[in-house]
Design an enzyme around this catalytic site. Structure first.
Site, PDB file in Angstrom:
ATOM      1  CB  CYS A 115      32.486  33.809  29.511  1.00  0.00           C
ATOM      2  SG  CYS A 115      31.564  33.070  30.557  1.00  0.00           S
ATOM      3  CG  HIS A 255      32.801  37.557  31.300  1.00  0.00           C
ATOM      4  ND1 HIS A 255      31.747  37.371  31.733  1.00  0.00           N
ATOM      5  CD2 HIS A 255      33.393  36.374  31.979  1.00  0.00           C
ATOM      6  CE1 HIS A 255      31.454  36.289  31.712  1.00  0.00           C
ATOM      7  NE2 HIS A 255      32.722  36.000  32.338  1.00  0.00           N
ATOM      8  CG  ASN A 285      30.033  34.906  35.091  1.00  0.00           C
ATOM      9  OD1 ASN A 285      29.923  34.827  33.729  1.00  0.00           O
ATOM     10  ND2 ASN A 285      31.675  33.743  34.899  1.00  0.00           N
TER      11      ASN A 285
HETATM   12  C1  LIG Z   1      36.199  30.821  42.271  1.00  0.00           C
HETATM   13  C2  LIG Z   1      36.741  32.074  43.235  1.00  0.00           C
HETATM   14  C3  LIG Z   1      36.053  33.728  42.987  1.00  0.00           C
HETATM   15  C4  LIG Z   1      37.213  31.743  43.817  1.00  0.00           C
HETATM   16  O1  LIG Z   1      38.458  32.855  44.869  1.00  0.00           O
HETATM   17  P1  LIG Z   1      39.715  32.428  44.945  1.00  0.00           P
HETATM   18  O2  LIG Z   1      40.354  33.695  46.414  1.00  0.00           O
HETATM   19  O3  LIG Z   1      40.435  32.180  44.311  1.00  0.00           O
HETATM   20  O4  LIG Z   1      39.604  31.379  46.158  1.00  0.00           O
HETATM   21  P2  LIG Z   1      40.311  29.662  46.040  1.00  0.00           P
HETATM   22  O5  LIG Z   1      39.441  29.178  44.601  1.00  0.00           O
HETATM   23  O6  LIG Z   1      41.899  30.235  46.257  1.00  0.00           O
HETATM   24  O7  LIG Z   1      39.717  29.179  47.404  1.00  0.00           O
HETATM   25  C5  LIG Z   1      39.549  29.902  48.752  1.00  0.00           C
HETATM   26  C6  LIG Z   1      38.942  28.318  49.469  1.00  0.00           C
HETATM   27  O8  LIG Z   1      38.111  29.554  49.439  1.00  0.00           O
HETATM   28  C7  LIG Z   1      37.482  28.108  49.341  1.00  0.00           C
HETATM   29  N1  LIG Z   1      35.218  28.131  48.836  1.00  0.00           N
HETATM   30  C8  LIG Z   1      35.415  28.179  47.576  1.00  0.00           C
HETATM   31  N2  LIG Z   1      33.878  28.859  47.774  1.00  0.00           N
HETATM   32  C9  LIG Z   1      33.306  29.005  48.527  1.00  0.00           C
HETATM   33  C10 LIG Z   1      32.324  29.412  49.098  1.00  0.00           C
HETATM   34  N3  LIG Z   1      31.985  29.845  48.578  1.00  0.00           N
HETATM   35  N4  LIG Z   1      32.347  29.681  50.000  1.00  0.00           N
HETATM   36  C11 LIG Z   1      33.331  30.230  51.032  1.00  0.00           C
HETATM   37  N5  LIG Z   1      34.122  29.261  51.034  1.00  0.00           N
HETATM   38  C12 LIG Z   1      34.285  28.620  49.552  1.00  0.00           C
HETATM   39  C13 LIG Z   1      38.057  26.958  49.530  1.00  0.00           C
HETATM   40  O9  LIG Z   1      37.471  25.546  49.429  1.00  0.00           O
HETATM   41  C14 LIG Z   1      38.844  27.444  49.655  1.00  0.00           C
HETATM   42  O10 LIG Z   1      39.590  26.448  50.928  1.00  0.00           O
HETATM   43  P3  LIG Z   1      40.785  25.945  51.422  1.00  0.00           P
HETATM   44  O11 LIG Z   1      41.321  27.565  51.691  1.00  0.00           O
HETATM   45  O12 LIG Z   1      41.110  25.391  52.839  1.00  0.00           O
HETATM   46  O13 LIG Z   1      40.845  25.243  49.971  1.00  0.00           O
HETATM   47  C15 LIG Z   1      38.032  32.322  42.391  1.00  0.00           C
HETATM   48  O14 LIG Z   1      39.113  32.418  41.587  1.00  0.00           O
HETATM   49  C16 LIG Z   1      37.227  33.482  40.766  1.00  0.00           C
HETATM   50  O15 LIG Z   1      35.817  34.108  40.673  1.00  0.00           O
HETATM   51  N6  LIG Z   1      38.448  32.887  39.712  1.00  0.00           N
HETATM   52  C17 LIG Z   1      37.647  33.317  38.268  1.00  0.00           C
HETATM   53  C18 LIG Z   1      36.520  32.866  37.690  1.00  0.00           C
HETATM   54  C19 LIG Z   1      35.698  32.889  36.956  1.00  0.00           C
HETATM   55  O16 LIG Z   1      36.074  33.495  36.062  1.00  0.00           O
HETATM   56  N7  LIG Z   1      35.394  31.589  36.021  1.00  0.00           N
HETATM   57  C20 LIG Z   1      34.307  31.980  34.455  1.00  0.00           C
HETATM   58  C21 LIG Z   1      35.037  32.775  33.746  1.00  0.00           C
HETATM   59  S1  LIG Z   1      34.098  33.253  32.664  1.00  0.00           S
END
Ligand SMILES: CC(C)(COP(=O)(O)OP(=O)(O)OC[C@H]1O[C@@H](n2cnc3c(N)ncnc32)[C@H](O)[C@@H]1OP(=O)(O)O)[C@@H](O)C(=O)NCCC(=O)NCCS
Length: 332
Positions: A115, A255, A285
Site C-alpha cells: 500500500c 492511506h 482499500n
Molecule cells: C481487518 C479489520 C477490519 C478487522 O477489524 P477488528 O475490529 O480488528 O476485528 P477482529 O479481527 O478483531 O475480528 C473481530 C471478529 O469479527 C469477525 N469478522 C472478521 N471479518 C468479518 C466480517 N467481514 N464480517 C463479520 N465479522 C467479521 C472475526 O472473525 C472476529 O470474530 P471472533 O471474535 O469470533 O474471532 C481491522 O483489524 C483492520 O482494518 N486492520 C487493518 C487492516 C489494514 O489496514 N489492512 C491493509 C493494510 S494496507
C-alpha cells in the site's frame, strides 16, 4: 546547475464502473453491512470486470494525467508503477504500461511495496528530477486486488477495491514538489500481510490450489496496531525534513485502509478529522492506488488546490511505511 524541483502538473484516476455494496456481499458471505461499516467505514467498493487488468486500469489513469499535464507520452523519461497485483509476475507490468502508452523505449519499473508503493514511487521520481537525470516522470499507483483475495474469506474480501491513480512530475526551477519524506520497512512483520504461495518460497501447485494459500491473507489486528503506531512518527519525520509543522499542512491524505485508523491518527496527532481526506466509504482499500485516487478526486472537485501543502501517509505489507510533504505546484 540550478536547483530543480518536481512539479506535479497532471493527475488522473480510474475506477472500474461496477460498484459492489456491502449489502451485496451479505448474500454470499457470513457478514453484515453494519459490521463492515462499523469496523472499517467501508460502504461499497469498485470491482473490475473480466475485461480489465491492472495494466489497462493504469493506462486509463495515466492518459488522464498526461492529458492534464498536456504532455505527450513520448516525452516521458521514466515510468514508475506501484502495485502488488500486476498482470503477471513476469514481465513487469510497468513495461506493459509503457508499451500501451506508446512511450517508445522509456525506462519503466514496478515498485512493489504494498500500500505504500505510490509514495515510495513519488519519492523515487523526485530523486531523478532533483539530480537532473530526468525531466518528465509518470508515477502510477494501481491495484486489482479483487483477483487476489479469497471471496469466501470475510476477513479480507470485504476490505479491498480496485482502482488506479496517476500523476505527472516535471522538472521546474520554481520551488515546489516534494519537500520532505520518510520511508521505512520492518520486514520482521512480513507475515502479517501475505500471499503465502505462488512465489519461490512455496511455488504454485495442486496442494496450493486445494488450500487456497495463493490468496491474500492478513492479520488485521497486527496491521491495525502497526498502522496506528507508525502514522505519527512517519508524519513527524517527513514534516521535520520539510522544515514544517503540522500547522503548515492544509490536507492530510492518509492511506484508506480503515476509517478507525484515520480517526486514531487524528486523535493522536490532535488534528481535526476534517483535515483528513477520506473516501474509504466509496472505494474501500485500493492499496497503492488509494492516495493518488483520493488526490485526483479532491483536486478535480476543487477541494484540494495544487498549491496546498499536503501530507501523504501510508503503511502496508512488508511491513512498510511512507510519508511525504508535497506542494504540487509553486505558490503565486
Ligand atoms: C481487518 C479489520 C477490519 C478487522 O477489524 P477488528 O475490529 O480488528 O476485528 P477482529 O479481527 O478483531 O475480528 C473481530 C471478529 O469479527 C469477525 N469478522 C472478521 N471479518 C468479518 C466480517 N467481514 N464480517 C463479520 N465479522 C467479521 C472475526 O472473525 C472476529 O470474530 P471472533 O471474535 O469470533 O474471532 C481491522 O483489524 C483492520 O482494518 N486492520 C487493518 C487492516 C489494514 O489496514 N489492512 C491493509 C493494510 S494496507
Amino acid at each position: 546547475m540550478p536547483k530543480l524541483y518536481g512539479e506535479i502538473t497532471g493527475w488522473g484516476a480510474y475506477v472500474p464502473p461496477r460498484i459492489v455494496t456491502n449489502h451485496e456481499l451479505e448474500a454470499t458471505l457470513d457478514t453484515t453491512s453494519e459490521w463492515i461499516v462499523q469496523r472499517t467505514g467501508i460502504h461499497q467498493r469498485h470491482i473490475a470486470d473480466a475485461s480489465e487488468t491492472t495494466s489497462t486500469m493504469a493506462v486509463k489513469a495515466s492518459w488522464s494525467a498526461l492529458a492534464q499535464a498536456n504532455l505527450p507520452s513520448t516525452a516521458l523519461d521514466l515510468i514508475l508503477i506501484a502495485t502488488s497485483s500486476p498482470d503477471y509476475f513476469t514481465p513487469p507490468v510497468s513495461s506493459m504500461v509503457q508499451a500501451a502508452l506508446n512511450a517508445h523505449n522509456t525506462p519503466a519499473m514496478t515498485i512493489v511495496t504494498g500500500c505504500t508503493g505510490f509514495v515510495y514511487a513519488l519519492v523515487t521520481a523526485h530523486q531523478f528530477i532533483e539530480t537532473g537525470a530526468y525531466r518528465n516522470i509518470l508515477v502510477v499507483g494501481v491495484e486489482l486486488l479483487s483477483r487476489f483475495v479469497d471471496w469466501e474469506d470475510r476477513s479480507t474480501s470485504v476490505l479491498f477495491g480496485d482502482a488506479g491513480g496517476a500523476v505527472v512530475m516535471q522538472a521546474t526551477e520554481k520551488p515546489c514538489g516534494l519537500q520532505g519524506y520518510a520511508l521505512g520497512s520492518d520486514g520482521n512483520g512480513f507475515q502479517h500481510i501475505i500471499m503465502p504461495s505462488g512465489g519461490s518460497a512455496r511455488p504454485f501447485g495442486a496442494d496450493v490450489l486445494h488450500e487456497g494459500s495463493h490468496h491474500l491473507q492478513m492479520n488485521g489486528r497486527e496491521v491495525f496496531k502497526f498502522a496506528t503506531r507508525i502514522f505519527g512518527p512517519a508524519s513527524d519525520q517527513a514534516l521535520k525534513m520539510a522544515g514544517k509543522t503540522i500547522a503548515d499542512v492544509d490536507w492530510i491524505i492518509p492511506h484508506q485502509a480503515n476509517l478507525r485508523i484515520i480517526q486514531a491518527a487524528a486523535r493522536d496527532m490532535e488534528i481535526p478529522l476534517d483535515r483528513f481526506i477520506v473516501n474509504i466509504d466509496r472505494y474501500a482499500n485500493t492499496s497503492a492506488a488509494s492516495i493518488p485516487l483520493a488526490l485526483a478526486e479532491n483536486l478535480d472537485c476543487g477541494r484540494i488546490k495544487p498549491t496546498d501543502t499536503l501530507l501523504l501517509v501510508s503503511f502496508g505489507a512488508g511491513m512498510t511505511w511512507s510519508a511525504a510533504v508535497v506542494q504540487m505546484q509553486p505558490g503565486k
